[in-house]
Design a protein around this motif. Structure first.
Motif, mmCIF file in Angstrom:
data_model
loop_
_atom_site.group_PDB
_atom_site.id
_atom_site.type_symbol
_atom_site.label_atom_id
_atom_site.label_comp_id
_atom_site.label_asym_id
_atom_site.label_seq_id
_atom_site.Cartn_x
_atom_site.Cartn_y
_atom_site.Cartn_z
ATOM 1 N N MET A 47 -1.346 -32.590 81.395
ATOM 2 C CA MET A 47 -2.166 -32.285 82.559
ATOM 3 C C MET A 47 -2.960 -33.527 82.970
ATOM 4 S SD MET A 47 -1.200 -29.149 82.431
ATOM 5 C CE MET A 47 -2.165 -28.286 83.661
ATOM 6 N N MET A 48 -3.057 -33.766 84.260
ATOM 7 C CA MET A 48 -3.926 -34.817 84.780
ATOM 8 C C MET A 48 -5.270 -34.179 85.078
ATOM 9 S SD MET A 48 -1.985 -37.375 84.501
ATOM 10 C CE MET A 48 -3.079 -38.583 85.268
ATOM 11 N N MET A 49 -6.312 -34.630 84.366
ATOM 12 C CA MET A 49 -7.570 -33.903 84.451
ATOM 13 C C MET A 49 -8.752 -34.762 84.016
ATOM 14 S SD MET A 49 -7.086 -31.406 81.107
ATOM 15 C CE MET A 49 -8.754 -30.782 81.240
ATOM 16 N N THR A 50 -9.936 -34.198 84.122
ATOM 17 C CA THR A 50 -11.158 -34.840 83.665
ATOM 18 C C THR A 50 -11.309 -34.584 82.169
ATOM 19 O OG1 THR A 50 -12.169 -34.443 85.824
ATOM 20 C CG2 THR A 50 -13.645 -34.993 84.001
ATOM 21 N N PRO A 51 -11.426 -35.626 81.351
ATOM 22 C CA PRO A 51 -11.382 -35.468 79.892
ATOM 23 C C PRO A 51 -12.708 -35.043 79.274
ATOM 24 C CG PRO A 51 -11.583 -37.777 80.436
ATOM 25 C CD PRO A 51 -11.491 -37.050 81.749
ATOM 26 N N GLU A 52 -13.131 -33.843 79.551
ATOM 27 C CA GLU A 52 -14.311 -33.288 78.892
ATOM 28 C C GLU A 52 -14.100 -31.784 78.715
ATOM 29 O OE1 GLU A 52 -17.944 -33.513 81.044
ATOM 30 O OE2 GLU A 52 -17.168 -32.473 82.813
ATOM 31 N N ARG A 53 -14.773 -31.212 77.721
ATOM 32 C CA ARG A 53 -14.684 -29.786 77.378
ATOM 33 C C ARG A 53 -13.223 -29.376 77.161
ATOM 34 N NH1 ARG A 53 -18.526 -26.464 81.357
ATOM 35 N NH2 ARG A 53 -17.457 -24.791 80.234
ATOM 36 N N LEU A 54 -12.536 -30.175 76.385
ATOM 37 C CA LEU A 54 -11.110 -29.940 76.180
ATOM 38 C C LEU A 54 -10.846 -28.695 75.334
ATOM 39 C CD1 LEU A 54 -9.831 -33.595 75.709
ATOM 40 C CD2 LEU A 54 -9.796 -32.163 77.769
ATOM 41 N N GLU A 55 -11.768 -28.312 74.467
ATOM 42 C CA GLU A 55 -11.591 -27.067 73.713
ATOM 43 C C GLU A 55 -11.621 -25.871 74.659
ATOM 44 O OE1 GLU A 55 -13.772 -29.412 72.975
ATOM 45 O OE2 GLU A 55 -13.582 -29.988 70.865
ATOM 46 N N ASP A 56 -12.569 -25.869 75.598
ATOM 47 C CA ASP A 56 -12.624 -24.790 76.593
ATOM 48 C C ASP A 56 -11.345 -24.780 77.428
ATOM 49 O OD1 ASP A 56 -15.111 -23.876 75.818
ATOM 50 O OD2 ASP A 56 -16.201 -24.973 77.369
ATOM 51 N N PHE A 57 -10.937 -25.962 77.862
ATOM 52 C CA PHE A 57 -9.730 -26.034 78.685
ATOM 53 C C PHE A 57 -8.518 -25.504 77.942
ATOM 54 C CE2 PHE A 57 -5.774 -28.263 79.598
ATOM 55 C CZ PHE A 57 -5.532 -27.775 80.877
ATOM 56 N N ALA A 58 -8.309 -25.949 76.717
ATOM 57 C CA ALA A 58 -7.130 -25.527 75.961
ATOM 58 C C ALA A 58 -7.118 -24.020 75.760
ATOM 59 C CB ALA A 58 -7.084 -26.247 74.615
ATOM 60 N N THR A 59 -8.280 -23.447 75.471
ATOM 61 C CA THR A 59 -8.356 -21.994 75.291
ATOM 62 C C THR A 59 -8.010 -21.265 76.579
ATOM 63 O OG1 THR A 59 -10.066 -22.272 73.593
ATOM 64 C CG2 THR A 59 -9.850 -20.088 74.589
ATOM 65 N N GLY A 60 -8.624 -21.679 77.691
ATOM 66 C CA GLY A 60 -8.340 -21.030 78.967
ATOM 67 C C GLY A 60 -6.907 -21.225 79.411
ATOM 68 N N PHE A 61 -6.372 -22.416 79.179
ATOM 69 C CA PHE A 61 -4.995 -22.715 79.561
ATOM 70 C C PHE A 61 -4.016 -21.820 78.803
ATOM 71 C CE2 PHE A 61 -1.107 -25.305 78.924
ATOM 72 C CZ PHE A 61 -0.719 -25.467 80.242
ATOM 73 N N LEU A 62 -4.212 -21.667 77.495
ATOM 74 C CA LEU A 62 -3.316 -20.829 76.714
ATOM 75 C C LEU A 62 -3.451 -19.355 77.099
ATOM 76 C CD1 LEU A 62 -3.443 -22.355 73.120
ATOM 77 C CD2 LEU A 62 -1.873 -22.854 74.985
ATOM 78 N N LEU A 63 -4.663 -18.934 77.451
ATOM 79 C CA LEU A 63 -4.845 -17.558 77.918
ATOM 80 C C LEU A 63 -4.106 -17.317 79.234
ATOM 81 C CD1 LEU A 63 -8.623 -16.985 77.135
ATOM 82 C CD2 LEU A 63 -6.745 -15.547 76.318
ATOM 83 N N THR A 64 -4.294 -18.208 80.194
ATOM 84 C CA THR A 64 -3.675 -17.999 81.502
ATOM 85 C C THR A 64 -2.171 -18.248 81.477
ATOM 86 O OG1 THR A 64 -4.239 -20.260 82.215
ATOM 87 C CG2 THR A 64 -5.812 -18.517 82.729
ATOM 88 N N GLU A 65 -1.690 -18.949 80.445
ATOM 89 C CA GLU A 65 -0.260 -19.098 80.235
ATOM 90 C C GLU A 65 0.349 -17.918 79.471
ATOM 91 O OE1 GLU A 65 2.204 -21.848 80.905
ATOM 92 O OE2 GLU A 65 0.736 -21.725 82.516
ATOM 93 N N ARG A 66 -0.500 -16.970 79.045
ATOM 94 C CA ARG A 66 -0.081 -15.799 78.268
ATOM 95 C C ARG A 66 0.468 -16.184 76.896
ATOM 96 N NH1 ARG A 66 -1.070 -15.019 83.698
ATOM 97 N NH2 ARG A 66 -0.713 -12.864 84.359
ATOM 98 N N LEU A 67 0.070 -17.336 76.384
ATOM 99 C CA LEU A 67 0.500 -17.738 75.045
ATOM 100 C C LEU A 67 -0.402 -17.150 73.968
ATOM 101 C CD1 LEU A 67 1.460 -21.448 75.722
ATOM 102 C CD2 LEU A 67 3.007 -19.514 75.363
ATOM 103 N N ILE A 68 -1.597 -16.723 74.345
ATOM 104 C CA ILE A 68 -2.504 -16.029 73.449
ATOM 105 C C ILE A 68 -3.133 -14.872 74.206
ATOM 106 C CG2 ILE A 68 -3.024 -18.075 72.063
ATOM 107 C CD1 ILE A 68 -5.681 -18.298 73.573
ATOM 108 N N ASP A 69 -3.742 -13.942 73.453
ATOM 109 C CA ASP A 69 -4.431 -12.800 74.063
ATOM 110 C C ASP A 69 -5.942 -12.943 73.999
ATOM 111 O OD1 ASP A 69 -1.974 -11.479 74.596
ATOM 112 O OD2 ASP A 69 -1.922 -10.767 72.516
ATOM 113 N N GLY A 70 -6.415 -13.803 73.134
ATOM 114 C CA GLY A 70 -7.852 -14.007 72.988
ATOM 115 C C GLY A 70 -8.126 -15.266 72.202
ATOM 116 N N ALA A 71 -9.371 -15.715 72.230
ATOM 117 C CA ALA A 71 -9.729 -16.957 71.552
ATOM 118 C C ALA A 71 -9.477 -16.879 70.052
ATOM 119 C CB ALA A 71 -11.195 -17.294 71.829
ATOM 120 N N ASP A 72 -9.507 -15.671 69.482
ATOM 121 C CA ASP A 72 -9.289 -15.551 68.044
ATOM 122 C C ASP A 72 -7.829 -15.747 67.650
ATOM 123 O OD1 ASP A 72 -8.453 -13.213 69.222
ATOM 124 O OD2 ASP A 72 -9.473 -11.876 67.814
#
Length: 268
Positions: A47-72
């Motif tokens: 992804m081309m993006m602003t490199p901050e809060r990458l943990e938040d981004f990765a969690t949201g990205f995986l959620l919206t990609e349907r690769l996970i159901d929740g942060a846990d």
């Protein structure tokens, strides 16, 4: 190529004026750099993006990609700086690991629009588990939040080049916000922040961009009742909101806004 790992850089730029003047000016410029997402050893997206809060981004990205159901479902997130940008390595719980293997097996291309790794048009209509609730915010609250929007865009105040996504309570209290050069990335950061530190009071999301299909889709995953955007919606965004019952308001300005879908009659 020299890559900054801060969200903004101070650069010297040339300046021209209408009266023929020439000179130089120092200006803060928003950083855009590649961020590689690796999931259980698979290279999933860059992804081309602003490199901050990458943990938040990765969690949201995986959620919206349907690769996970929740942060846990995430066992570990490890962002680290590389020579050309950032790499975020993610380890998933066993129960969801089959999803990344299946997606990588069938993927044909990557995009930055929130539809990464889909192999056919039929896969775009991905399921949404729950219908969104009825929003509780009033019209007056929406206008009040719009009037205070700049206060929640510190990076944009410095650079003038990033989008924001903001989650609010029914009374307009800002629960979480995120900024990024990419509108999808800003919303994924917000979705991730809400998932990692749940805010049951989140009623609506405001985005400083146009509203496309994937922005509606991400709001549905976030579980809010209302998505508000300051720019126009696309036809597919309206269709997606109508199919799943998301209240959608667009072209939201300090003096007027467009109600694109209002299934609960809240803004009639």
């Amino acid at each position: 190529m020299s890559v900054s790992h801060a969200p903004a850089r101070l650069l010297t730029l040339g300046r021209l004026t209408s009266d023929g003047g020439r000179g130089e000016i120092e200006r803060m410029v928003a950083v855009e750099c590649p961020v590689a997402i690796e999931v259980d050893g698979f290279g999933y997206a860059v992804m081309m993006m602003t490199p901050e809060r990458l943990e938040d981004f990765a969690t949201g990205f995986l959620l919206t990609e349907r690769l996970i159901d929740g942060a846990d479902d995430i066992l570990d997130i490890e962002p680290f700086a590389a020579e050309a940008g950032w790499i975020v390595r993610i380890a998933l719980a066993e129960r969801v690991r089959g999803r990344i293997r299946d997606r990588v097996r069938h993927r044909t291309s990557d995009t930055s629009c929130g539809l990464c790794g889909l192999s056919g048009l039929e896969q775009i209509a991905r399921p949404v588990a729950n219908r969104p609730p009825a929003p509780r915010a009033s019209v007056e609250t929406l206008f009040a939040v719009l009037g205070d929007l700049r206060a929640h865009q510190p990076l944009n105040a410095r650079t003038g080049a990033v989008h924001a996504a903001i989650a609010c309570t029914p009374l307009g209290e800002v629960l979480a916000s995120a900024e990024d050069v990419g509108r999808h990335n800003a919303l994924d950061k917000l979705v991730g922040a809400l998932a990692r530190q749940p805010h049951p009071g989140a009623d609506f999301i405001l985005v400083t961009s146009r509203i496309s299909y994937e922005m509606v889709d991400k709001a549905l995953i976030a579980g809010v009742g209302l998505l508000v955007g300051i720019s126009a919606p696309t036809s597919l965004a309206i269709d997606h909101a109508r199919t799943h019952g998301l209240t959608l308001i667009a072209l939201a300005r300090p003096d007027a806004m467009l109600v694109a879908h209002d299934p609960h009659g809240r803004f009639a």
